[in-house]
Enzyme design. Sequence first.
Site, mmCIF file in Angstrom:
data_model
loop_
_atom_site.group_PDB
_atom_site.id
_atom_site.type_symbol
_atom_site.label_atom_id
_atom_site.label_comp_id
_atom_site.label_asym_id
_atom_site.label_seq_id
_atom_site.Cartn_x
_atom_site.Cartn_y
_atom_site.Cartn_z
ATOM 1 N N VAL A 254 0.829 -1.211 0.000
ATOM 2 C CA VAL A 254 0.000 0.000 0.000
ATOM 3 C C VAL A 254 0.859 1.255 0.000
ATOM 4 O O VAL A 254 0.636 2.187 -0.780
ATOM 5 C CB VAL A 254 -0.949 -0.004 1.217
ATOM 6 C CG1 VAL A 254 -1.701 1.312 1.310
ATOM 7 C CG2 VAL A 254 -1.935 -1.157 1.109
ATOM 8 N N LYS B 97 5.557 3.641 18.672
ATOM 9 C CA LYS B 97 5.618 5.064 18.337
ATOM 10 C C LYS B 97 5.984 5.895 19.565
ATOM 11 O O LYS B 97 6.731 6.872 19.460
ATOM 12 C CB LYS B 97 4.279 5.504 17.759
ATOM 13 C CG LYS B 97 3.956 4.835 16.426
ATOM 14 C CD LYS B 97 2.527 5.097 15.974
ATOM 15 C CE LYS B 97 2.232 4.396 14.663
ATOM 16 N NZ LYS B 97 0.823 4.560 14.234
ATOM 17 N N GLY C 94 -2.409 5.080 6.121
ATOM 18 C CA GLY C 94 -2.904 5.028 4.754
ATOM 19 C C GLY C 94 -1.772 5.203 3.767
ATOM 20 O O GLY C 94 -0.724 5.784 4.076
#
Length: 430
Positions: A16, A207, A306
């Site tokens: 992706v 993170k 995304g």
Amino acid sequence: MMRTRPLKVALLGCGVVGSEVARIMTTHADDLAARIGAPVELAGVAVRRPSKVREGIDPALVTTDATALVKRGDIDVVVEVIGGIEPARTLITTAFEHGASVVSANKALLAQDGAALHAAAEQHGRDLYYEAAVAGAIPLIRPLRESLAGDKVNRVLGIVNGTTNFILDKMDSTGAGYQEALDEATALGYAEADPTADVEGFDAAAKAAILAGIAFHTRVRLDDVYREGMTEVTAADFASARNMGCTIKLLAICERAEDGASVTARVHPAMIPLTHPLASVRGAYNAVFVESDASGQLMFYGPGAGGSPTASAVLGDLVAVCRNRLSGATGPGESAYAALTVSPMGDVVTRYHISLDVADKPGVLAQVATVFAEHGVSIDTVRQQGKDGEASLVVVTHRASDAALTGTVEALRKLDTVRGVASIMRVEGE
């Protein structure tokens, strides 16, 4: 004057994110060349399934031999978007050894082995950039590492996982249960078939380790981060939050102790006031709140995942690394000079919301209050509702250490009048 010889880029992974990186490199080639000062050329793409059709990518560039690609010697920059620990770690260090700089989106690897990777980059005089590893398109690492380099960051508080924020937002806005909200997130493509890394906080913890290390100039590994998932959050918890003028978010919290000698990093669900900027972050969006001495409070907001958003961050790093390559310089490396102690979760001080199932009879509240007092935990508010011999007791504390609260709860469980601890949730953002 623009250099005519192109800078060569090897792409590891073409899923992706990788496919979007390749697409943008092709469609924006002229703009990228103008910004860098030289054209960039996609020189090879390493994949696992070479037979898959990849629109816009010359099949002659596709290879399954990632090691041979990074060893070529004519590669200027390796873009790693395959994820995981191995073979990514070996491929990145091999790229450094053969003269390439690296742009990575690999949060898990950086959280686990960031120090070793930075050391390898420094040893070979190469760059290691990873803006895309933390919050997709949101510029966050570069502001912390460069824009705030002259400031003292005290706290980083944020929503860094879009899947969990979508689920919790859906539970809050519609009254849906956890499983119902997760099913919708999966159907919309926000959640993976196996959502464990997201809903159990592993993604956010990686993170948090990266952010804490940069913010506090201290090595913080994934194992240093306290992690608690959000699968146990219920509609009843949201009802309690609304009664307090709060909502619930899965937060990554990195803090410097008041004495400045230590830091903590943690990920867990928490109630935050509806007046806090993070409370209004909806859907699959991310937002990070940074508090520092000179700059005060800063908030970074945007899509945190995304293909296109993450590719945007990758390309931003690619431009910076290519510019460095042309000038013969390298950008900022690891800054761990402060070497602060990373304290355990037991030292963290915050407020708590505790929901107890208790017997509905005289003296229960006094017993509960006594246990809190004996453990040095001050009560802010108490709300009790009872019916047919059973009652619900909601206690909100003033600030207390996690260790003190843990001792309090253990003692409460031993009371005959306490049937059970329905939920415990921290209250942040005040």
